[in-house]
Design a protein around this motif. Sequence first.
Motif, PDB file in Angstrom:
ATOM      1  N   ASN C 134       0.798  -1.226   0.000  1.00 51.03           N
ATOM      2  CA  ASN C 134       0.000   0.000   0.000  1.00 51.03           C
ATOM      3  C   ASN C 134       0.832   1.278   0.000  1.00 51.03           C
ATOM      4  OD1 ASN C 134      -2.302  -1.772   0.406  1.00 51.03           O
ATOM      5  ND2 ASN C 134      -1.694  -1.857   2.553  1.00 51.03           N
ATOM      6  N   ILE C 135       1.823   1.314  -0.869  1.00 50.12           N
ATOM      7  CA  ILE C 135       2.628   2.519  -1.070  1.00 50.12           C
ATOM      8  C   ILE C 135       2.604   2.812  -2.573  1.00 50.12           C
ATOM      9  CG2 ILE C 135       4.964   3.508  -0.903  1.00 50.12           C
ATOM     10  CD1 ILE C 135       3.776   3.048   1.876  1.00 50.12           C
ATOM     11  N   GLU C 136       2.375   4.090  -2.941  1.00 52.06           N
ATOM     12  CA  GLU C 136       2.223   4.453  -4.351  1.00 52.06           C
ATOM     13  C   GLU C 136       3.374   3.943  -5.215  1.00 52.06           C
ATOM     14  OE1 GLU C 136      -0.233   5.769  -5.901  1.00 52.06           O
ATOM     15  OE2 GLU C 136       0.606   6.458  -7.797  1.00 52.06           O
ATOM     16  N   TYR C 152      -1.690  -0.145  -6.267  1.00 51.39           N
ATOM     17  CA  TYR C 152      -1.447   0.484  -4.966  1.00 51.39           C
ATOM     18  C   TYR C 152      -1.865  -0.429  -3.810  1.00 51.39           C
ATOM     19  CZ  TYR C 152      -2.456   3.438  -0.940  1.00 51.39           C
ATOM     20  OH  TYR C 152      -2.532   3.957   0.328  1.00 51.39           O
ATOM     21  N   LEU C 226       6.588   1.435  12.760  1.00 54.93           N
ATOM     22  CA  LEU C 226       5.508   1.116  11.814  1.00 54.93           C
ATOM     23  C   LEU C 226       5.850  -0.169  11.061  1.00 54.93           C
ATOM     24  CD1 LEU C 226       5.221   4.727  10.313  1.00 54.93           C
ATOM     25  CD2 LEU C 226       3.612   3.694  11.934  1.00 54.93           C
ATOM     26  N   PRO C 234      -7.555   2.716   9.588  1.00 61.73           N
ATOM     27  CA  PRO C 234      -8.671   3.637   9.340  1.00 61.73           C
ATOM     28  C   PRO C 234      -8.288   5.075   9.731  1.00 61.73           C
ATOM     29  CG  PRO C 234      -9.337   1.756  10.706  1.00 61.73           C
ATOM     30  CD  PRO C 234      -7.857   1.710  10.613  1.00 61.73           C
ATOM     31  N   VAL C 235      -8.795   6.032   8.984  1.00 56.64           N
ATOM     32  CA  VAL C 235      -8.511   7.442   9.275  1.00 56.64           C
ATOM     33  C   VAL C 235      -9.252   7.851  10.539  1.00 56.64           C
ATOM     34  CG1 VAL C 235      -8.651   9.803   8.392  1.00 56.64           C
ATOM     35  CG2 VAL C 235      -8.287   7.879   6.812  1.00 56.64           C
ATOM     36  N   GLU C 236      -8.542   8.498  11.465  1.00 58.42           N
ATOM     37  CA  GLU C 236      -9.178   8.997  12.691  1.00 58.42           C
ATOM     38  C   GLU C 236      -9.888  10.307  12.392  1.00 58.42           C
ATOM     39  OE1 GLU C 236      -6.202   9.253  15.713  1.00 58.42           O
ATOM     40  OE2 GLU C 236      -5.750   7.103  15.638  1.00 58.42           O
ATOM     41  N   GLU C 237     -11.121  10.388  12.854  1.00 58.37           N
ATOM     42  CA  GLU C 237     -11.898  11.625  12.615  1.00 58.37           C
ATOM     43  C   GLU C 237     -11.453  12.729  13.573  1.00 58.37           C
ATOM     44  OE1 GLU C 237     -14.188  12.112  10.154  1.00 58.37           O
ATOM     45  OE2 GLU C 237     -13.622  10.140   9.415  1.00 58.37           O
TER      46      GLU C 237
ATOM     47  N   LEU D 123       1.844   8.737   7.327  1.00 62.23           N
ATOM     48  CA  LEU D 123       1.737   7.498   8.104  1.00 62.23           C
ATOM     49  C   LEU D 123       1.691   7.795   9.600  1.00 62.23           C
ATOM     50  CD1 LEU D 123       4.246   5.319   6.069  1.00 62.23           C
ATOM     51  CD2 LEU D 123       1.801   4.879   6.312  1.00 62.23           C
ATOM     52  N   MET D 124       2.428   8.821  10.025  1.00 61.48           N
ATOM     53  CA  MET D 124       2.480   9.161  11.448  1.00 61.48           C
ATOM     54  C   MET D 124       1.263   9.994  11.858  1.00 61.48           C
ATOM     55  SD  MET D 124       5.085   7.667  12.818  1.00 61.48           S
ATOM     56  CE  MET D 124       5.460   8.529  14.352  1.00 61.48           C
ATOM     57  N   LYS D 126      -2.486  10.236  11.944  1.00 63.88           N
ATOM     58  CA  LYS D 126      -3.564   9.254  11.779  1.00 63.88           C
ATOM     59  C   LYS D 126      -4.856   9.878  11.268  1.00 63.88           C
ATOM     60  CE  LYS D 126      -0.829   6.176  13.698  1.00 63.88           C
ATOM     61  NZ  LYS D 126      -0.096   5.247  12.816  1.00 63.88           N
ATOM     62  N   GLY D 127      -4.994  11.208  11.368  1.00 66.50           N
ATOM     63  CA  GLY D 127      -6.232  11.860  10.965  1.00 66.50           C
ATOM     64  C   GLY D 127      -6.164  12.445   9.559  1.00 66.50           C
ATOM     65  N   LYS D 128      -6.952  13.488   9.328  1.00 68.95           N
ATOM     66  CA  LYS D 128      -7.097  14.050   7.986  1.00 68.95           C
ATOM     67  C   LYS D 128      -6.139  15.197   7.696  1.00 68.95           C
ATOM     68  CE  LYS D 128     -11.921  12.764   7.295  1.00 68.95           C
ATOM     69  NZ  LYS D 128     -13.310  13.229   7.179  1.00 68.95           N
ATOM     70  N   GLU D 162      -6.893  10.460   0.995  1.00 61.14           N
ATOM     71  CA  GLU D 162      -6.563   9.033   0.884  1.00 61.14           C
ATOM     72  C   GLU D 162      -6.156   8.697  -0.553  1.00 61.14           C
ATOM     73  OE1 GLU D 162      -6.344   7.416   3.839  1.00 61.14           O
ATOM     74  OE2 GLU D 162      -6.844   9.465   4.452  1.00 61.14           O
ATOM     75  N   ASN D 163      -5.186   7.831  -0.694  1.00 61.94           N
ATOM     76  CA  ASN D 163      -4.720   7.444  -2.027  1.00 61.94           C
ATOM     77  C   ASN D 163      -5.766   6.565  -2.725  1.00 61.94           C
ATOM     78  OD1 ASN D 163      -2.784   7.619  -4.047  1.00 61.94           O
ATOM     79  ND2 ASN D 163      -1.791   5.697  -3.460  1.00 61.94           N
ATOM     80  N   ARG D 190      -2.023  10.250   1.217  1.00 65.65           N
ATOM     81  CA  ARG D 190      -1.589   9.184   2.129  1.00 65.65           C
ATOM     82  C   ARG D 190      -0.812   8.081   1.383  1.00 65.65           C
ATOM     83  NH1 ARG D 190      -3.309   9.867   7.419  1.00 65.65           N
ATOM     84  NH2 ARG D 190      -5.448   9.979   6.672  1.00 65.65           N
ATOM     85  N   ARG D 191       0.343   7.722   1.939  1.00 67.14           N
ATOM     86  CA  ARG D 191       1.163   6.619   1.408  1.00 67.14           C
ATOM     87  C   ARG D 191       1.594   6.855  -0.039  1.00 67.14           C
ATOM     88  NH1 ARG D 191       0.798   1.629   4.013  1.00 67.14           N
ATOM     89  NH2 ARG D 191      -0.224   1.715   6.054  1.00 67.14           N
TER      90      ARG D 191
END
Lengths: 237, 237, 237, 237
Positions: C134-136, C152, C226, C234-237, D123-124, D126-128, D162-163, D190-191
């Motif tokens: 999961n890296i571009e 990806y 990591l 999952p993305v944290e809101e 990666l570090m 976690k949010g938006k 997000e990718n 991301r990523r």
Amino acid sequence: MTSIADPEALIRSEDSNHPANLICSLCRNFYTHGWVTGTGGGISIRDRDEDHDHVFIAPSGVQKERMLPENMFVMDFSTKQYLRTPPALKPSACTPLFMAAFTKRGAGACIHTHSQAAVLCTLMSKGKTFSIANIEQIKAIPKPSTGGYMGYFDTLTIPIIENTAHEEDLKDSLEKAIEEYPETCAVLVRRHGVYVWGDTVWKAKTQCESLDYLFELAVKMWQLGLDPAGPITPVEE
Amino acid sequence: MTSIADPEALIRSEDSNHPANLICSLCRNFYTHGWVTGTGGGISIRDRDEDHDHVFIAPSGVQKERMLPENMFVMDFSTKQYLRTPPALKPSACTPLFMAAFTKRGAGACIHTHSQAAVLCTLMSKGKTFSIANIEQIKAIPKPSTGGYMGYFDTLTIPIIENTAHEEDLKDSLEKAIEEYPETCAVLVRRHGVYVWGDTVWKAKTQCESLDYLFELAVKMWQLGLDPAGPITPVEE
Amino acid sequence: MTSIADPEALIRSEDSNHPANLICSLCRNFYTHGWVTGTGGGISIRDRDEDHDHVFIAPSGVQKERMLPENMFVMDFSTKQYLRTPPALKPSACTPLFMAAFTKRGAGACIHTHSQAAVLCTLMSKGKTFSIANIEQIKAIPKPSTGGYMGYFDTLTIPIIENTAHEEDLKDSLEKAIEEYPETCAVLVRRHGVYVWGDTVWKAKTQCESLDYLFELAVKMWQLGLDPAGPITPVEE
Amino acid sequence: MTSIADPEALIRSEDSNHPANLICSLCRNFYTHGWVTGTGGGISIRDRDEDHDHVFIAPSGVQKERMLPENMFVMDFSTKQYLRTPPALKPSACTPLFMAAFTKRGAGACIHTHSQAAVLCTLMSKGKTFSIANIEQIKAIPKPSTGGYMGYFDTLTIPIIENTAHEEDLKDSLEKAIEEYPETCAVLVRRHGVYVWGDTVWKAKTQCESLDYLFELAVKMWQLGLDPAGPITPVEE
């Protein structure tokens, strides 16, 4: 502005060691070190001779690795008037800081970098100074009280001043640090970078490289759980 | 001083492999590796032929990436007299150390670096040696007792000597380490750097690069909690 | 040896994309990446046309950043005979490994590096493979079964073979890995480095750079706690 | 396709600041930073004047450090038609993303990098968003609502999207982030990497370098257990 017959003659020279040429080649060098990323940082050279005392200042906002001699400001040190002003450019915001090194220490050049290693040293050092001890490279740093250089067994201490909203507002605290630390050839600025000066441009460069080496080494030591200012531990048999 | 008809002829050549030219191009290379930061470190080449035995020595205090052939000292190896002395310069403070490698090992070149990786290896190794094992790059290091090179399954051990206040005072302990470790082509100096030599300038360079690669790798292994001198662990199925 | 009228014509060309010139410029590039330190690593290019099928091989033991076209070996692929042999040099010890990529995969070029990031990935990966997900940059790696490239959301898996005392002894296990992992364009060698190939020299270079980028990124991820092969959190809101 | 008398005239110029030349020299620069490894990343310049509004786009899949002016695509901004298409090449897959910066922000240039520091920040975080505060280099980042730049005491916040499997599918979320963060001059993916734009090519470059400096610094801060977005801690006496 002090009048001068041909201001362009101040920055035109075939000599690669002429200050206007040297600032350009040194900025290209500094760029490769990551010291002047994003047009940050800079260098000023004071060119003193029997018949002149000029300060060469790089402009603000120009890509450091693409700097040209025609971008240079030239100031008359005694009158503080610009003898040459390139069109559509402003002198570096560091100018008052560079002037402090020239005035307070009689420096021949002053270098300002945004080195990440310098910034990290100001973050890891919680007090008013950064220290590192017992590393050979310390011997490249002058010790003005003796007219010589620091020794291997010496502890190098560089003052750290707090950053301000505007670069020019650093002037007072930089001058205060210069006075309080008469042995120092550099002042760290918290979360910002470092100012390093020397008697000549080559001494300023050597000292800036040596300090940056020590800042980088200190960061790596912290990463490995070692104390940069700690004592030499006894050799295990 | 031994008299010589035209000392300038010793350092003037169109050949890029002439020692006076090579020291300059190698110093530029070493500068990009961070080995000779702040005018630290250096290199000396011994140029031996049927009719001469000359040692080329870079000066002290000159910016390594701006070194010029005319900055070079040339010494007659048999008489230890300088055949050429550039004006206003002093030979590298490492000269007695370079001479130890030429005298004790018959080396053709000796390189001294202030590599941060070398310094970190001397800080992480608490005893009198640094060791790393089972890495392919070790095969670039000679094993004089066999006339060949080290093997992949060998453990490379480099002696570490303690630093002194003055560089020339390292001479005795460097010579002692050379004698005690007859297989070594290098000596680490605690909190200072490393001396690496080789039969020719190219072998010295290859060995210095390979050792520095191993020093860097060891530092990264420590950062990841791995032991550079540890055994090969069994492959997990 | 297969006779050829003028072997020198094989390596003399004004075209910067001629294999003999390209190996030199790419080796200079690889040197700056730290892939061919201490004369380690190398590259071989297969030059196929209607009337010829030649393999260009760099010599062993030559400083990679100073390689010259006249240092090149040229082999006839069908007869495996050298059409040109430079005096006083030996072909790279990697030659049987390069040939495996040409023979087993029809590759147009094969690159071998001693990249420290590659070595560290083989040390941190305890089993027979290294994986990252999961890296571009993974999208630069081909997926032969589809005729296209990896996606990806794919997990990239590179086989790791165990190092041997002599480089040529890697041939069997390299060929076995090539067979067992039909999708792979690279094989890691534990505590040694990596072999990467591609249909053309440019694809081999792109794939080698992309893999090295992923190896470096994996090392930095491990340093930060990591998991390079872990899922997208999952993305944290 | 919009017809134009001599499409080659669009990319032929002796001026090193002509967009077709500048993309090549900047790509060489970006390559040394590790931003465009393995033909990843890219740059597009919009060249606007009284009589034209052209977008210069680098091709996909070409080695970034070997890019040539003749590899460039030139698009008419108003018609979105290509005025020049180099043979056998495809425009960068980033083109719709570059166009978003030109259309939504009136940017003069947009840079896309695969910087490892940028990827690690996504990666570090976690949010938006990614945030960093109280670092001098933040002052290089514009603050459009004031017509000026961010201050030292400001917190810089860059949105992270997000990718997606296909680069062009990022367009919607990139445009959404541009709208939701009207102050931002960049969007992290991301990523994957980062997109950075600016009013001119030089501003885009300065902002991209400054952001990458901040991403690198944040990674080093995390390695040392420091919080990049944390407050300035009181100075210990």
